[in-house]
Design a protein around this motif. Structure first.
Motif, PDB file in Angstrom:
ATOM      1  N   TYR A  70       0.862  -1.189   0.000  1.00 18.12           N
ATOM      2  CA  TYR A  70       0.000   0.000   0.000  1.00 18.12           C
ATOM      3  C   TYR A  70       0.890   1.228   0.000  1.00 18.12           C
ATOM      4  CZ  TYR A  70      -3.465   3.424   1.571  1.00 18.12           C
ATOM      5  OH  TYR A  70      -4.286   4.521   1.659  1.00 18.12           O
ATOM      6  N   ASN A  71       0.723   2.107  -0.958  1.00 20.07           N
ATOM      7  CA  ASN A  71       1.554   3.308  -1.023  1.00 20.07           C
ATOM      8  C   ASN A  71       0.769   4.445  -1.672  1.00 20.07           C
ATOM      9  OD1 ASN A  71       3.558   5.185  -1.103  1.00 20.07           O
ATOM     10  ND2 ASN A  71       5.014   3.966  -2.288  1.00 20.07           N
ATOM     11  N   LEU A  72       0.076   5.200  -0.828  1.00 15.02           N
ATOM     12  CA  LEU A  72      -0.692   6.353  -1.296  1.00 15.02           C
ATOM     13  C   LEU A  72      -0.402   7.517  -0.370  1.00 15.02           C
ATOM     14  CD1 LEU A  72      -4.307   5.023  -2.041  1.00 15.02           C
ATOM     15  CD2 LEU A  72      -2.783   6.129  -3.652  1.00 15.02           C
ATOM     16  N   ASP A  73      -0.410   8.725  -0.913  1.00 12.67           N
ATOM     17  CA  ASP A  73      -0.317   9.933  -0.083  1.00 12.67           C
ATOM     18  C   ASP A  73      -1.731  10.413   0.210  1.00 12.67           C
ATOM     19  OD1 ASP A  73       2.359  10.137   0.177  1.00 12.67           O
ATOM     20  OD2 ASP A  73       2.635  11.606  -1.441  1.00 12.67           O
ATOM     21  N   CYS A  74      -2.162  10.310   1.459  1.00 12.14           N
ATOM     22  CA  CYS A  74      -3.528  10.726   1.798  1.00 12.14           C
ATOM     23  C   CYS A  74      -3.494  11.774   2.899  1.00 12.14           C
ATOM     24  CB  CYS A  74      -4.350   9.529   2.280  1.00 12.14           C
ATOM     25  SG  CYS A  74      -4.553   8.241   1.036  1.00 12.14           S
ATOM     26  N   SER A  75      -4.262  12.831   2.713  1.00 11.86           N
ATOM     27  CA  SER A  75      -4.447  13.814   3.784  1.00 11.86           C
ATOM     28  C   SER A  75      -5.738  14.564   3.523  1.00 11.86           C
ATOM     29  CB  SER A  75      -3.262  14.797   3.855  1.00 11.86           C
ATOM     30  OG  SER A  75      -3.172  15.518   2.657  1.00 11.86           O
ATOM     31  N   ASN A  76      -6.393  14.956   4.623  1.00 13.26           N
ATOM     32  CA  ASN A  76      -7.666  15.686   4.539  1.00 13.26           C
ATOM     33  C   ASN A  76      -8.690  14.969   3.663  1.00 13.26           C
ATOM     34  OD1 ASN A  76      -6.514  17.713   6.124  1.00 13.26           O
ATOM     35  ND2 ASN A  76      -5.664  18.718   4.293  1.00 13.26           N
ATOM     36  N   CYS A 133      -6.622  11.385  -1.540  1.00 10.95           N
ATOM     37  CA  CYS A 133      -5.414  10.588  -1.774  1.00 10.95           C
ATOM     38  C   CYS A 133      -4.845  10.895  -3.146  1.00 10.95           C
ATOM     39  CB  CYS A 133      -5.744   9.099  -1.674  1.00 10.95           C
ATOM     40  SG  CYS A 133      -6.224   8.592  -0.007  1.00 10.95           S
ATOM     41  N   ARG A 134      -3.496  10.743  -3.218  1.00 11.36           N
ATOM     42  CA  ARG A 134      -2.794  11.019  -4.472  1.00 11.36           C
ATOM     43  C   ARG A 134      -1.712   9.982  -4.686  1.00 11.36           C
ATOM     44  NH1 ARG A 134      -3.972  15.630  -6.819  1.00 11.36           N
ATOM     45  NH2 ARG A 134      -5.281  17.063  -5.646  1.00 11.36           N
ATOM     46  N   CYS A 135      -1.332   9.805  -5.945  1.00 11.23           N
ATOM     47  CA  CYS A 135      -0.184   8.961  -6.270  1.00 11.23           C
ATOM     48  C   CYS A 135       1.066   9.611  -5.667  1.00 11.23           C
ATOM     49  CB  CYS A 135      -0.046   8.845  -7.783  1.00 11.23           C
ATOM     50  SG  CYS A 135       1.498   8.084  -8.307  1.00 11.23           S
ATOM     51  N   ILE A 150      -6.371   9.887  -6.551  1.00 12.12           N
ATOM     52  CA  ILE A 150      -6.844   8.498  -6.524  1.00 12.12           C
ATOM     53  C   ILE A 150      -8.044   8.432  -5.589  1.00 12.12           C
ATOM     54  CG2 ILE A 150      -6.220   6.090  -6.042  1.00 12.12           C
ATOM     55  CD1 ILE A 150      -4.456   7.381  -8.227  1.00 12.12           C
ATOM     56  N   PRO A 151      -9.216   7.983  -6.079  1.00 12.67           N
ATOM     57  CA  PRO A 151     -10.389   7.923  -5.194  1.00 12.67           C
ATOM     58  C   PRO A 151     -10.214   6.858  -4.119  1.00 12.67           C
ATOM     59  CG  PRO A 151     -10.883   6.899  -7.317  1.00 12.67           C
ATOM     60  CD  PRO A 151      -9.509   7.472  -7.429  1.00 12.67           C
ATOM     61  N   LEU A 152     -10.407   7.242  -2.875  1.00 13.73           N
ATOM     62  CA  LEU A 152     -10.316   6.272  -1.777  1.00 13.73           C
ATOM     63  C   LEU A 152     -11.160   6.775  -0.614  1.00 13.73           C
ATOM     64  CD1 LEU A 152      -8.134   3.665  -1.135  1.00 13.73           C
ATOM     65  CD2 LEU A 152      -7.916   5.152   0.816  1.00 13.73           C
ATOM     66  N   ARG A 153     -12.044   5.941  -0.124  1.00  7.36           N
ATOM     67  CA  ARG A 153     -12.904   6.279   1.010  1.00  7.36           C
ATOM     68  C   ARG A 153     -12.418   5.530   2.238  1.00  7.36           C
ATOM     69  NH1 ARG A 153     -18.310   8.051   1.126  1.00  7.36           N
ATOM     70  NH2 ARG A 153     -17.571   9.171  -0.705  1.00  7.36           N
ATOM     71  N   GLY A 154     -12.256   6.242   3.351  1.00 12.17           N
ATOM     72  CA  GLY A 154     -11.876   5.572   4.589  1.00 12.17           C
ATOM     73  C   GLY A 154     -10.377   5.493   4.769  1.00 12.17           C
ATOM     74  N   THR A 155      -9.956   4.582   5.623  1.00 17.81           N
ATOM     75  CA  THR A 155      -8.559   4.495   6.047  1.00 17.81           C
ATOM     76  C   THR A 155      -8.015   3.099   5.779  1.00 17.81           C
ATOM     77  OG1 THR A 155      -9.141   6.007   7.833  1.00 17.81           O
ATOM     78  CG2 THR A 155      -7.061   4.843   8.062  1.00 17.81           C
ATOM     79  N   TYR A 156      -6.758   3.028   5.374  1.00 22.73           N
ATOM     80  CA  TYR A 156      -6.094   1.727   5.205  1.00 22.73           C
ATOM     81  C   TYR A 156      -5.847   1.106   6.580  1.00 22.73           C
ATOM     82  CZ  TYR A 156      -2.083  -1.397   4.531  1.00 22.73           C
ATOM     83  OH  TYR A 156      -1.220  -2.455   4.561  1.00 22.73           O
ATOM     84  N   ILE A 157      -6.266  -0.146   6.744  1.00 23.36           N
ATOM     85  CA  ILE A 157      -6.074  -0.866   8.009  1.00 23.36           C
ATOM     86  C   ILE A 157      -4.871  -1.790   7.828  1.00 23.36           C
ATOM     87  CG2 ILE A 157      -7.124  -2.373   9.739  1.00 23.36           C
ATOM     88  CD1 ILE A 157      -8.615   0.291   9.388  1.00 23.36           C
ATOM     89  N   ALA A 158      -3.748  -1.389   8.406  1.00 16.55           N
ATOM     90  CA  ALA A 158      -2.505  -2.149   8.166  1.00 16.55           C
ATOM     91  C   ALA A 158      -2.492  -3.450   8.957  1.00 16.55           C
ATOM     92  CB  ALA A 158      -1.298  -1.291   8.562  1.00 16.55           C
ATOM     93  N   GLY A 159      -1.924  -4.478   8.346  1.00 16.58           N
ATOM     94  CA  GLY A 159      -1.566  -5.704   9.055  1.00 16.58           C
ATOM     95  C   GLY A 159      -2.717  -6.537   9.571  1.00 16.58           C
TER      96      GLY A 159
END
Ligand code: SF4
Length: 306
Positions: free
Chosen positions: A273-279, A282-284, A291-300
């Motif tokens: 997983y490698n995205l720059d997300c803030s506020n 998300c961006r490449c 990049i459209p993304l809803r919510g938060t990445y749940i690691a591990g």
């Protein structure tokens, strides 16, 4: 209250990637539940033991509080109505999802999206359903083959548009069923509807069919799925996935502009997983493309044992 209220056929924690929802809370799990019955009658239905059986008055009722408590106990990030058609549980959905929202659980649905606009409004705006995996069953050309002749397939795109307008996240799924909705004209209609109603950034999952229930034609050739993936991409759909094939590359998210690998999925789990997300955006990380993304990445998080 309808006869199917709370009479569940299944309830278990499952990865969000299996819905499929690839741009929504990556690597999370949802307590996934189903009832009985359907408003369609697809002869290839994979879930026919649930979809073609009616709820019975003596089936036990699972109260919304019990379901929400179980999701919290299991450590799920959300809830999902799936397997049979969730429309059959409508008032139950509203109660379960509304309650789950109060405890911080997201609300998702895997559906044929054959709802009235009023029902869509209630699910999104009142019940807080913001993750929609919508299965397009086909196209108007299927009527000539006598398959799902009463269905107006454009309703599905109308509703998907409405969900987006209300702030929901949508991913479209096309199960390519041999001999039913696998002709080029059908796919072109679907692409055209997708672009004109939903735009370029709503993901499209092109899934392989396997024989089930009363449909015995051979599985979708993989070559056809790959060819249609290219067609969809050339038409401008930026996130096109091929599912039910088991190839991680076909289920990976790459930047539409620079091609960088952003999310890799294997066996319904995120392995990169490698995205720059803030506020909330998300961006490449290489070229900055949105990049459209809803919510938060749940690691591990691993797949819960069943
Ligand atoms: S809409 Fe889905 S659940 Fe209903 S019959 Fe068709 S495939 Fe089965």
């Amino acid at each position: 209250m309808h006869v199917g209220y709370g009479r569940l056929s299944a309830a278990e924690s499952r990865p969000i990637e299996i819905k499929p929802l690839f741009h929504y809370w990556p690597n999370s799990t949802a307590l996934t539940f189903s009832g009985w019955g359907c408003n369609f009658y697809c002869p290839w239905c994979q879930n026919y033991p649930l979809s073609f059986r009616h709820p019975r008055p003596d089936d036990p009722v699972v109260e919304p509080e019990v379901l929400v408590r179980e999701a919290l106990r299991a450590g799920d990030e959300g809830l999902c109505a799936s397997f049979n058609e969730p429309a059959t549980l409508f008032d139950y959905l509203v109660e379960v999802f509304s309650l789950g929202r109060r405890y911080g659980l997201y609300a998702t649905i895997v559906t044929n999206a054959y709802f009235t606009l009023k029902a869509v409004d209630v699910l999104v705006s009142e019940a807080g359903v913001d993750g929609w995996s919508i299965d397009i069953k086909g196209c108007p050309g299927m009527k000539g083959k006598g398959i799902l002749p009463a269905i107006d397939h454009s309703v599905v795109f109308r509703n998907a548009r409405r969900i987006i307008d209300l702030g929901g996240h949508v991913e479209m799924v096309h199960l390519v069923v041999t001999g039913a909705n696998d002709d080029p004209e059908c796919f072109e209609w679907i692409i055209d509807q997708h672009i004109s109603n939903l735009g370029h950034q709503v993901p499209l999952h092109i899934n392989r069919y396997y024989p089930a229930h009363r449909w015995h034609k051979p599985p979708t050739p993989i070559g056809k799925l790959l060819e249609w993936r290219e067609k969809a991409r050339r038409a401008g759909i930026e996130f096109v996935y091929v599912g039910n094939v088991g190839d991680p590359e076909l289920e990976s998210t790459r930047c539409p502009r620079c091609g960088k690998l952003l999310i890799r999925r294997e066996g319904y789990r995120v392995t990169y997983y490698n995205l720059d997300c803030s506020n909330g955006r998300c961006r490449c990380p290489r070229c900055g493309y949105p990049i459209p993304l809803r919510g938060t990445y749940i690691a591990g998080k691993s797949i819960p044992s069943r």
